[in-house]
Design an enzyme around this catalytic site. Structure first.
Site, PDB file in Angstrom:
ATOM      1  N   GLU A 254     -32.960  -1.924  23.677  1.00  0.00           N
ATOM      2  CA  GLU A 254     -34.390  -2.208  23.568  1.00  0.00           C
ATOM      3  C   GLU A 254     -34.862  -3.133  24.685  1.00  0.00           C
ATOM      4  OE1 GLU A 254     -32.660  -1.855  19.377  1.00  0.00           O
ATOM      5  OE2 GLU A 254     -32.097  -2.803  21.260  1.00  0.00           O
TER       6      GLU A 254
ATOM      7  N   CYS B 223     -34.411  -8.785  21.115  1.00  0.00           N
ATOM      8  CA  CYS B 223     -35.147  -7.611  21.576  1.00  0.00           C
ATOM      9  C   CYS B 223     -36.590  -7.627  21.096  1.00  0.00           C
ATOM     10  CB  CYS B 223     -34.432  -6.343  21.128  1.00  0.00           C
ATOM     11  SG  CYS B 223     -32.834  -6.141  21.957  1.00  0.00           S
TER      12      CYS B 223
END
Length: 168
Positions: free
Chosen positions: A68, A99
């Site tokens: 991510e 993330c």
């Protein structure tokens, strides 16, 4: 959920298609010996801007190189702030706190994820390569000054598949 289970009809088919793209990427990186996570950033027109797998696994991996974070960083280099606000990050698993922070700081406006952090913890247990933080991405986003829309978990059985025999 599997593809044969009912999915909320309010979920656009395009969301499921892009989420499956991220899940397929998690299978690919697993085949390369990496932790099985994949993420895709898609602009408002349905164009894939960034597609990344996890690269955090020792010995050469960097523990900050989650799929991510990598996908968000690449999208940030390609899109304007307005475009990022209308973009969606599709990810095979719920973004961890790190993330989620990357999504927030890059300005991505929407997240769609497969496997929940809680379900992932049930699979990984206390594996030292995945010291799960019990901090849902919605909680991280709720502390910020701008709204990030979150959809998930979705297709959890499909998203869990590459993890089931990986963390043993």
């Amino acid at each position: 959920m599997t593809s044969t289970e009912n999915v909320d009809s309010a979920i656009p088919e395009q969301d499921l298609d892009f989420l499956r793209l991220a899940i397929n990427l998690s299978h690919q990186v697993k085949a390369e010996g990496r932790h099985p996570f994949g993420a895709v950033v898609v602009d408002e027109h349905g164009t894939v801007v960034s597609s990344k797998g996890n690269n955090s696994m020792p010995p050469e991996g960097d523990p900050t190189q989650h799929a991510e974070l990598r996908a968000a960083a690449e999208a940030f280099r390609q899109l304007s702030p307005d475009q990022l606000e209308r973009a969606t990050l599709y990810t095979s698993a719920e973004p961890c706190a790190m993330c989620a922070g990357a999504v927030y700081w890059t300005g991505i406006g929407r997240v769609v994820y497969g496997l929940s952090e809680e379900s992932l913890l049930g699979i990984t247990g206390n594996n030292p390569e995945n010291p799960t933080l019990s901090l849902p991405c919605r909680e991280v986003f709720s502390r910020g000054q701008r709204h990030i829309s979150v959809v998930g978990p979705l297709l959890e059985d499909e998203a869990a598949a590459p993890h089931r025999d990986f963390w043993k």
